[in-house]
Design a protein around this motif. Structure first.
Motif, PDB file in Angstrom:
ATOM      1  N   ARG A   1      35.625  30.544  -7.891  1.00  0.00           N
ATOM      2  CA  ARG A   1      35.699  31.141  -6.554  1.00  0.00           C
ATOM      3  C   ARG A   1      37.044  30.848  -5.892  1.00  0.00           C
ATOM      4  O   ARG A   1      37.608  31.696  -5.199  1.00  0.00           O
ATOM      5  N   LEU A   2      37.548  29.629  -6.106  1.00  0.00           N
ATOM      6  CA  LEU A   2      38.863  29.280  -5.561  1.00  0.00           C
ATOM      7  C   LEU A   2      39.944  30.167  -6.156  1.00  0.00           C
ATOM      8  O   LEU A   2      40.881  30.581  -5.463  1.00  0.00           O
ATOM      9  N   GLU A   3      39.827  30.450  -7.427  1.00  0.00           N
ATOM     10  CA  GLU A   3      40.801  31.316  -8.086  1.00  0.00           C
ATOM     11  C   GLU A   3      40.800  32.706  -7.469  1.00  0.00           C
ATOM     12  O   GLU A   3      41.855  33.304  -7.226  1.00  0.00           O
ATOM     13  N   LEU A   4      39.600  33.224  -7.183  1.00  0.00           N
ATOM     14  CA  LEU A   4      39.487  34.532  -6.532  1.00  0.00           C
ATOM     15  C   LEU A   4      40.077  34.487  -5.123  1.00  0.00           C
ATOM     16  O   LEU A   4      40.808  35.396  -4.709  1.00  0.00           O
ATOM     17  N   MET A   5      39.791  33.411  -4.378  1.00  0.00           N
ATOM     18  CA  MET A   5      40.330  33.265  -3.029  1.00  0.00           C
ATOM     19  C   MET A   5      41.852  33.198  -3.052  1.00  0.00           C
ATOM     20  O   MET A   5      42.526  33.778  -2.195  1.00  0.00           O
ATOM     21  N   GLU A   6      42.401  32.495  -4.032  1.00  0.00           N
ATOM     22  CA  GLU A   6      43.862  32.390  -4.161  1.00  0.00           C
ATOM     23  C   GLU A   6      44.479  33.756  -4.421  1.00  0.00           C
ATOM     24  O   GLU A   6      45.539  34.090  -3.870  1.00  0.00           O
ATOM     25  N   GLN A   7      43.833  34.567  -5.241  1.00  0.00           N
ATOM     26  CA  GLN A   7      44.345  35.910  -5.524  1.00  0.00           C
ATOM     27  C   GLN A   7      44.310  36.788  -4.275  1.00  0.00           C
ATOM     28  O   GLN A   7      45.277  37.500  -3.977  1.00  0.00           O
ATOM     29  N   VAL A   8      43.203  36.730  -3.546  1.00  0.00           N
ATOM     30  CA  VAL A   8      43.079  37.524  -2.319  1.00  0.00           C
ATOM     31  C   VAL A   8      44.101  37.083  -1.283  1.00  0.00           C
ATOM     32  O   VAL A   8      44.767  37.910  -0.635  1.00  0.00           O
ATOM     33  N   LEU A   9      44.259  35.770  -1.126  1.00  0.00           N
ATOM     34  CA  LEU A   9      45.200  35.231  -0.149  1.00  0.00           C
ATOM     35  C   LEU A   9      46.633  35.582  -0.525  1.00  0.00           C
ATOM     36  O   LEU A   9      47.456  35.906   0.333  1.00  0.00           O
ATOM     37  N   SER A  10      46.937  35.540  -1.819  1.00  0.00           N
ATOM     38  CA  SER A  10      48.282  35.899  -2.280  1.00  0.00           C
ATOM     39  C   SER A  10      48.594  37.362  -1.974  1.00  0.00           C
ATOM     40  O   SER A  10      49.699  37.695  -1.540  1.00  0.00           O
ATOM     41  N   ALA A  11      47.612  38.235  -2.206  1.00  0.00           N
ATOM     42  CA  ALA A  11      47.805  39.659  -1.901  1.00  0.00           C
ATOM     43  C   ALA A  11      48.006  39.877  -0.400  1.00  0.00           C
ATOM     44  O   ALA A  11      48.841  40.687   0.025  1.00  0.00           O
ATOM     45  N   LEU A  12      47.260  39.130   0.418  1.00  0.00           N
ATOM     46  CA  LEU A  12      47.390  39.240   1.874  1.00  0.00           C
ATOM     47  C   LEU A  12      48.761  38.760   2.337  1.00  0.00           C
ATOM     48  O   LEU A  12      49.395  39.378   3.206  1.00  0.00           O
ATOM     49  N   GLU A  13      49.227  37.652   1.744  1.00  0.00           N
ATOM     50  CA  GLU A  13      50.562  37.142   2.084  1.00  0.00           C
ATOM     51  C   GLU A  13      51.636  38.153   1.709  1.00  0.00           C
ATOM     52  O   GLU A  13      52.613  38.340   2.454  1.00  0.00           O
ATOM     53  N   ASP A  14      51.467  38.801   0.558  1.00  0.00           N
ATOM     54  CA  ASP A  14      52.450  39.795   0.113  1.00  0.00           C
ATOM     55  C   ASP A  14      52.499  40.973   1.078  1.00  0.00           C
ATOM     56  O   ASP A  14      53.578  41.438   1.462  1.00  0.00           O
ATOM     57  N   ARG A  15      51.332  41.462   1.499  1.00  0.00           N
ATOM     58  CA  ARG A  15      51.303  42.568   2.475  1.00  0.00           C
ATOM     59  C   ARG A  15      51.874  42.125   3.819  1.00  0.00           C
ATOM     60  O   ARG A  15      52.568  42.888   4.496  1.00  0.00           O
ATOM     61  N   ASP A  16      51.595  40.878   4.184  1.00  0.00           N
ATOM     62  CA  ASP A  16      52.087  40.350   5.455  1.00  0.00           C
ATOM     63  C   ASP A  16      53.615  40.358   5.489  1.00  0.00           C
ATOM     64  O   ASP A  16      54.228  40.827   6.452  1.00  0.00           O
ATOM     65  N   ASN A  17      54.231  39.844   4.405  1.00  0.00           N
ATOM     66  CA  ASN A  17      55.699  39.731   4.360  1.00  0.00           C
ATOM     67  C   ASN A  17      56.380  41.078   4.142  1.00  0.00           C
ATOM     68  O   ASN A  17      57.403  41.372   4.764  1.00  0.00           O
TER      69      ASN A  17
END
Length: 325
Positions: A78-94
């Motif tokens: 689950r942490l791995e999935l959360m890390e992927q989602v958070l990484s995608a969100l950070e990419d869209r944010d920047n």
């Protein structure tokens, strides 16, 4: 009854009884007891470490440990999935949100900083599954920190979205002098020849040549911060603070039509062209600043000129001629 033992005496040619000393008998008994105790202890240790003699409590603990291992494995997935989602969100944010709202992206160092140094997981060491527990705990801490940073960033983006209309109105987006009022585009942004010293120096704005008394327009919504002749070389000049880091300057005016503290809208007349201060001929010296740094005004004339007019203006502004101030 203990057996009686004999030995053959060669001298007397007869069998004689073996007499054992009492101290030796005691030592044999003690040795037997000690060896029995030792073997008994080893037997107990072996029995306790074999699955054939597990107590109900041992079996319960073993099942709990296996359950913990399975739960940790599921948690890490689950942490791995959360890390992927958070990484995608950070990419869209920047690369999307912050670019759209004209604000600086958050650096990777800032997003990942703050978890090094002191061994913050020392209390988790020394157990059978310490590496698994430490790794999971560290990943949770990193995700928690990233979520805090991302949450603050989204709060900022939300505010920028609400202020988007104000931002669009504040950006200096038109020419300060209308094309039909221009005599010529006298000088652009960059290094130019000084009209008085003839020395090549940096020209921080654009010079619009026009007749004295030609109207000058505010290029974006804002508040008049200065309307005086107190700055060396500028003569009568106006400074408008637009917000969002933008500021514009209008110099060499013949007279003002705005006062300090006045709120102005894009397109409002704020003064008139003149030749006050360090000026060779009637013109408007116009500057744009963002976060205190001068930037080329040519990039902001998209509000009131056509693409063809912009190309012509850019060509004139890029000519390395002599400035008028």
């Amino acid at each position: 009854m203990s057996k009686v033992k004999y030995y053959y005496d060669k001298d007397s040619l007869a069998y004689r009884r073996i007499k054992v000393r009492r101290s030796k008998q005691i030592s044999y008994v003690l040795l037997f007891l000690l060896s029995s105790a030792l073997f008994g202890f080893l037997g107990v240790v072996v029995l306790l470490n074999t699955p054939f003699f597990e107590t109900p409590k041992d079996r319960l603990q073993a099942r709990e440990i296996e359950n913990f291992k399975v739960n940790y494995a599921i948690l890490n997935k689950r942490l791995e999935l959360m890390e992927q989602v958070l990484s995608a969100l950070e990419d869209r944010d920047n690369n999307l949100y912050r670019i759209y709202f004209n604000t600086s992206p958050i650096s990777e160092e800032q997003r990942r900083a703050g978890l090094g140094g002191v061994n913050r997981y020392k209390e988790l060491e020394g157990f059978n599954n310490s590496d698994l527990v430490k790794n999971t705990t560290e990943r949770l801490d990193i995700i928690a920190k990233q979520m805090v940073i991302q949450s603050k960033s989204l709060d900022e983006i939300t505010k920028l979205a609400k202020d988007k209309e104000k931002l669009l109105a504040a950006v200096p987006a038109i020419q300060p002098v209308k094309n039909e009022d221009l005599k010529r585009m006298a000088s652009g942004f960059g290094y130019r020849n000084d009209p008085f010293t003839k020395i090549r120096k940096f020209h921080a704005g654009m010079d619009f040549s026009a007749k004295t008394g030609t109207p000058i327009y505010a290029t974006g919504d804002g508040v008049v911060a200065r309307a005086d002749a107190g700055a060396t070389g500028y003569g009568n000049h106006i400074v408008i603070r637009h917000g969002f880091g933008y500021e514009t300057l209008y110099a060499h005016l013949s007279k003002y039509k705005a006062r300090v503290g006045q709120k102005v809208k894009r397109g409002d007349i704020i003064g008139y062209v003149g030749s006050t201060g360090r000026s060779e001929a009637p013109h408007l010296h116009y500057e744009v600043k963002k976060e205190g740094k001068v930037i080329n005004p040519i990039n902001f004339y998209y509000g009131n000129i056509s693409a063809k007019e912009f190309v012509i203006l850019a060509q004139l502004a890029n000519q390395e001629n002599q400035s008028l101030d």
